[in-house]
Design an enzyme around this catalytic site. Structure first.
Site, mmCIF file in Angstrom:
data_model
loop_
_atom_site.group_PDB
_atom_site.id
_atom_site.type_symbol
_atom_site.label_atom_id
_atom_site.label_comp_id
_atom_site.label_asym_id
_atom_site.label_seq_id
_atom_site.Cartn_x
_atom_site.Cartn_y
_atom_site.Cartn_z
ATOM 1 N N TYR A 108 0.727 -1.275 0.058
ATOM 2 C CA TYR A 108 -0.012 0.116 0.068
ATOM 3 C C TYR A 108 0.884 1.114 -0.098
ATOM 4 O O TYR A 108 0.454 2.318 -0.548
ATOM 5 C CB TYR A 108 -0.848 0.121 1.014
ATOM 6 N N LYS B 98 3.641 -15.206 2.278
ATOM 7 C CA LYS B 98 3.950 -15.845 0.925
ATOM 8 C C LYS B 98 5.418 -16.123 0.872
ATOM 9 O O LYS B 98 5.928 -15.373 0.004
ATOM 10 C CB LYS B 98 3.350 -15.295 -0.394
ATOM 11 N N ASP C 38 -2.332 -18.058 0.327
ATOM 12 C CA ASP C 38 -3.373 -18.755 -0.332
ATOM 13 C C ASP C 38 -3.937 -19.904 0.296
ATOM 14 O O ASP C 38 -5.197 -20.155 0.402
ATOM 15 C CB ASP C 38 -2.688 -19.262 -1.894
ATOM 16 N N ASP D 281 -12.085 -9.522 4.164
ATOM 17 C CA ASP D 281 -13.343 -9.320 3.555
ATOM 18 C C ASP D 281 -13.907 -10.825 3.245
ATOM 19 O O ASP D 281 -15.029 -11.005 3.579
ATOM 20 C CB ASP D 281 -13.198 -8.857 2.140
HETATM 21 C C1 IPM Z 1 -10.578 -1.524 4.223
HETATM 22 C C2 IPM Z 1 -10.739 -0.684 2.798
HETATM 23 C C3 IPM Z 1 -9.549 0.139 2.476
HETATM 24 C C4 IPM Z 1 -8.307 -0.599 2.294
HETATM 25 C C5 IPM Z 1 -9.775 1.030 1.444
HETATM 26 C C6 IPM Z 1 -11.019 1.570 1.448
HETATM 27 C C7 IPM Z 1 -8.574 1.912 1.007
HETATM 28 O O1 IPM Z 1 -10.689 -1.595 1.870
HETATM 29 O O2 IPM Z 1 -10.336 -0.700 5.140
HETATM 30 O O3 IPM Z 1 -10.170 -2.593 4.175
HETATM 31 O O4 IPM Z 1 -7.982 -1.346 1.139
HETATM 32 O O5 IPM Z 1 -7.654 -0.808 3.434
HETATM 33 MG MG MG Z 2 -10.772 -3.728 2.501
#
Ligand code: IPM
Ligand code: MG
Length: 367
Positions: free
Chosen positions: A141, A192, A225, A253
């Site tokens: 990031y 990984k 993975d 997620d």
């Molecule tokens: C999260 C979101 C953020 C991330 C986005 C909105 C930048 O997906 O907090 O998980 O990728 O960290």
């Molecule tokens: Mg996210």
């Protein structure tokens, strides 16, 4: 002395779910002597529209001074064509970076009444309770070099770089080991290392820290993975998962759907102690701005409300209030209230407002 809270509702469903969290804050002020000074500001697309930047320096300063930040969500398709450094998402990335919020705690807990809302079979997920500790200020990031360049032959090249240093890995791993001590005593470190040097270093540093300071905690390692596969196959094998920024984003997620909905999961992002015992902290639902359902009054406010509970627990040491909120949420779900995202076929649905107010009412009954 009053605690200072900064509310940053942001975009999409952010403001709608924040209103419900705010009514819980008001209730706590009126009934439980919660002494807080509230401030509110714009972030994301909402800030771009007025100030032409996703977040102002002034807001960063306010966030630094606050005892805690309650964040909604950022992201708005209206701004999808602006340059990368002016996207709504920059707001949350800058807050994490500038406040040094390096450890994102994402609890993944299945509320029993939602067993049938999970994408998995009840026998696989019943009683699920794990915690993902995601690193949030490093990795791909933020790594340099990054960018898109045009090569001499006219083709283009996009670059991002995964970078982790020893101290960055060690401090987030420490948070994971400390969390495990409060839970079931097990940490699974995920990278990984079979293809990435940064992953190899990650594994070495975690192993080393474990040997030095945390031998009472059980440590295992898993490739990212395989971890994705194991989370779907047998998620209850995990207690605490610690991982880097990108893998943590994806795996959290994925893990959220084990609980029935992305709309149920809160998170806390913590920084270092500033020496005076105050630790920078931001609390946010993991669901994002959900522009497709924004403004319809159907978003699930529970992740925002549970983020407030985490704020009370970790930043304000108000465990009783946090317990009360979590208990009220459980009861409201037991009573059968469902927003669209957690309703199964044929179940009646309630609005954002109805769900939020039901939690407030339940708190009154339980208190
Ligand atoms: C999260 C979101 C953020 C991330 C986005 C909105 C930048 O997906 O907090 O998980 O990728 O960290
Ligand atoms: Mg996210």
């Amino acid at each position: 002395m009053a605690y200072k809270l900064l509310l940053l509702p942001g975009d999409g469903i952010g403001p709608e779910v924040m209103v419900q969290a705010l009514s819980i804050i008001r209730w706590l002020q009126d009934h439980r002597d919660l002494d807080v000074e509230l401030d509110k500001d714009l972030v994301g697309g909402a800030s771009l529209a007025v100030h032409e930047v996703p977040i102002r320096d002034e807001v960063i300063e306010k966030a630094k001074e606050a005892d805690a930040v309650l964040f909604g969500s950022v992201g708005d398709p209206k701004w999808k064509d602006v340059s990368f450094d002016r996207r709504p998402e920059v707001a949350i990335l800058r807050l994490r970076k500038d406040l040094g919020l390096y450890a994102n705690l994402r609890p993944v807990r299945l509320f029993d009444p939602l067993l049938s809302a999970s994408a998995l079979k009840p026998e696989v997920v019943k009683g699920l309770d794990l915690m993902i500790v995601r690193e949030t200020v490093g990795g791909v990031y933020f790594g340099e070099p990054r960018g898109i360049e045009t090569l001499p032959d006219g083709t283009r090249k996009g670059v991002n770089t995964e970078v982790y240093t020893t101290p960055e890995i060690e401090r987030v791993a420490r948070v994971a080991f400390e969390m495990a001590r409060l839970r079931d005593g097990r940490v699974c470190s995920v990278e990984k290392c079979n293809v990435m040097e940064s992953g190899l270093l990650w594994k070495e540093v975690v192993t080393d820290l474990h040997r030095r300071d945390y031998q009472d905690v059980e440590l295992s390692h898993m490739l990212a993975d395989n971890c994705a596969m194991q989370l779907v196959r047998a998620p209850r094998q995990f207690d605490v998962i610690v991982t880097g920024n990108l893998f943590g984003d994806i795996l959290s997620d994925l893990a959220s759907m084990l609980t029935g909905s992305l709309g149920m999961l809160p998170s806390a992002t913590l920084g270092s102690d500033n020496g005076s015992g105050k630790r920078a902290a931001l609390y946010e639902p993991i669901h994002g701005s959900a522009p497709d359902i924004a403004g319809k009054g159907i978003a699930n406010p529970l992740a925002q409300i549970l983020s407030l509970a985490m704020l009370l627990r970790y930043s304000l040491q108000r465990t009783g209030d946090a317990d009360l909120i979590e208990m009220a949420v459980t009861r409201v779900l037991e009573d059968g209230l469902r927003t669209a995202d957690i309703a199964t076929k044929g179940e009646a649905m309630v609005s954002t407002e109805e769900m939020g107010q039901a939690v407030v009412k339940k708190m009154s009954e339980l208190a």
